[in-house]
Design an enzyme around this catalytic site. Sequence first.
Site, mmCIF file in Angstrom:
data_model
loop_
_atom_site.group_PDB
_atom_site.id
_atom_site.type_symbol
_atom_site.label_atom_id
_atom_site.label_comp_id
_atom_site.label_asym_id
_atom_site.label_seq_id
_atom_site.Cartn_x
_atom_site.Cartn_y
_atom_site.Cartn_z
ATOM 1 N N ASP A 139 0.857 -1.188 0.000
ATOM 2 C CA ASP A 139 0.000 0.000 0.000
ATOM 3 C C ASP A 139 0.893 1.238 0.000
ATOM 4 O O ASP A 139 1.785 1.369 0.840
ATOM 5 C CB ASP A 139 -0.907 -0.013 1.241
ATOM 6 C CG ASP A 139 -1.924 1.112 1.207
ATOM 7 O OD1 ASP A 139 -3.087 0.852 0.875
ATOM 8 O OD2 ASP A 139 -1.546 2.265 1.515
ATOM 9 N N ASP A 185 -3.887 2.406 -5.182
ATOM 10 C CA ASP A 185 -2.540 2.425 -4.601
ATOM 11 C C ASP A 185 -2.177 1.158 -3.832
ATOM 12 O O ASP A 185 -1.286 1.176 -3.018
ATOM 13 C CB ASP A 185 -2.359 3.674 -3.712
ATOM 14 C CG ASP A 185 -2.935 3.492 -2.321
ATOM 15 O OD1 ASP A 185 -3.932 2.758 -2.187
ATOM 16 O OD2 ASP A 185 -2.368 4.070 -1.385
ATOM 17 N N GLU A 186 -2.905 0.060 -4.095
ATOM 18 C CA GLU A 186 -2.516 -1.150 -3.377
ATOM 19 C C GLU A 186 -2.668 -2.401 -4.237
ATOM 20 O O GLU A 186 -3.385 -2.398 -5.232
ATOM 21 C CB GLU A 186 -3.281 -1.285 -2.064
ATOM 22 C CG GLU A 186 -4.775 -1.314 -2.197
ATOM 23 C CD GLU A 186 -5.434 -1.069 -0.837
ATOM 24 O OE1 GLU A 186 -5.698 -2.048 -0.147
ATOM 25 O OE2 GLU A 186 -5.678 0.092 -0.484
HETATM 26 N N1 DCP Z 1 -8.736 8.423 -1.294
HETATM 27 C C1 DCP Z 1 -9.827 9.274 -1.534
HETATM 28 N N2 DCP Z 1 -10.857 9.337 -0.636
HETATM 29 C C2 DCP Z 1 -10.842 8.565 0.500
HETATM 30 C C3 DCP Z 1 -9.759 7.695 0.735
HETATM 31 C C4 DCP Z 1 -8.713 7.669 -0.180
HETATM 32 O O1 DCP Z 1 -9.846 9.955 -2.552
HETATM 33 N N3 DCP Z 1 -11.845 8.645 1.379
HETATM 34 C C5 DCP Z 1 -7.612 8.444 -2.262
HETATM 35 C C6 DCP Z 1 -6.503 9.361 -1.810
HETATM 36 C C7 DCP Z 1 -5.436 8.462 -1.268
HETATM 37 C C8 DCP Z 1 -5.635 7.191 -2.072
HETATM 38 O O2 DCP Z 1 -7.027 7.145 -2.387
HETATM 39 O O3 DCP Z 1 -4.133 9.003 -1.424
HETATM 40 C C9 DCP Z 1 -5.214 5.940 -1.329
HETATM 41 O O4 DCP Z 1 -6.011 5.782 -0.162
HETATM 42 P P1 DCP Z 1 -5.454 5.183 1.173
HETATM 43 O O5 DCP Z 1 -6.614 4.827 2.008
HETATM 44 O O6 DCP Z 1 -4.459 4.112 0.879
HETATM 45 O O7 DCP Z 1 -4.741 6.411 1.909
HETATM 46 P P2 DCP Z 1 -3.369 7.118 1.642
HETATM 47 O O8 DCP Z 1 -2.519 6.374 0.659
HETATM 48 O O9 DCP Z 1 -3.598 8.536 1.290
HETATM 49 O O10 DCP Z 1 -2.706 7.102 3.079
HETATM 50 P P3 DCP Z 1 -1.997 5.884 3.876
HETATM 51 O O11 DCP Z 1 -0.568 6.272 3.984
HETATM 52 O O12 DCP Z 1 -2.675 5.857 5.196
HETATM 53 O O13 DCP Z 1 -2.212 4.641 3.068
HETATM 54 CA CA CA Z 2 -2.186 4.141 0.846
HETATM 55 CA CA CA Z 3 -4.904 2.073 -0.145
#
Ligand code: DCP
Ligand code: CA
Ligand code: CA
Length: 357
Positions: free
Chosen positions: A12, A110-111
């Site tokens: 991730d 992203d995963e």
């Molecule tokens: N995303 C979004 N709305 C949300 C959750 C996520 O648009 N409610 C988008 C933005 C994030 C991406 O999807 O960058 C990936 O989501 P993740 O849940 O993996 O969160 P992040 O990568 O941002 O943070 P982390 O480091 O906790 O994985």
């Molecule tokens: Ca992420």
């Molecule tokens: Ca994710």
Amino acid sequence: MSRKTRIIFHLDMDHFYTAVEERERPDLKGKPVVVGADPKEGKGRGVVATSNYEARKAGVRSGMPISRAWKLCPEAVYLPPNFPLYIRVSNEVMDIARGFADKFEQWGIDEAFLDVLERARSPDEAEALAKQLKQEIKLKENLTCSIGVGPNKLVAKIASDFKKPDGLTVVKEKEVESFLTPLPVRRLLWVGRKTEAKLKNMGIETIGDLARYDPSVLSETFGVMGLQMHLMARGIDNSEVETRSGVKSISHETTFEEDTDDPSVVLAALEALSNDVSEEAADQQLFFKTISIKVRYENFETHTTSKTLPFMTNRPKDLKKTARELLQNYLKHGRKIRLIGVRVSSFVSGEKQKTLV
Ligand code: DCP
Ligand code: CA
Ligand code: CA
């Protein structure tokens, strides 16, 4: 039930959208950054897509109203999302990761899950391989990720979330129980806030509490989900890493209680279905380009029609507008409709989105 040993990675990316923005704009380094709707000095509507770890320290979270983020962290740099860029970077990261796997399944933007048993025969070899993958992503993309390694997808997914950012957590088969037991139930996939609250009322707060609970009571309270949760709490998950082709679709349909030729009834149902579909797409961070609707008349004659947009989107309003357009032709005849459905076909795996870059 016999289970064959597997070694699964879950990868991730760390604070994905903001990490990509920081990479593109080194002047952002060290500052709190929020990607999402325009905050309009606190009057903005819409939500936070993500925030970097500096902004998270101030309490900013994904999905929170942007007006609240502004209150918590007015000094942050607020940026609108640049989806074409994130999709391109996602494709590049997935291409790298795919090269490390025997079987590869992208999940969201992203995963991904990787089955690596042919390449790493022991947890130690798996750890070395995961380090190599992290290094390659850092070197080629200048981005960090967190990886969980486990005997199945469920444990790997929980492990990737265990230490973030830039984490690597390896859970051996014999450590699964001790790893899961102390964690809050919320860490289990699909346990949302409502379920969490219900479980809390039953005295279940940790995954260990859930694993020890009587499954028949869980099934009475939550139906099939209850049994599923009980299996998950015990770290059991036999699902395979599925190499999918580039396109995945999400669809919802509904049959009317009574066949209807009332456009307002049909349009209201279409609106509700579009909301369900776009919510599901947003949950999985999927973007779609092709929108289809299905119409079944009272005599079971069934039509489907679709339209492909010139861009990838996950905005509910794009879906609703196109679905409404597509439906118009079917409302003209005044024939009674039995069922309608809405489907989107989405980008999932590292298919090159040439139109966007
Ligand atoms: N995303 C979004 N709305 C949300 C959750 C996520 O648009 N409610 C988008 C933005 C994030 C991406 O999807 O960058 C990936 O989501 P993740 O849940 O993996 O969160 P992040 O990568 O941002 O943070 P982390 O480091 O906790 O994985
Ligand atoms: Ca992420
Ligand atoms: Ca994710």
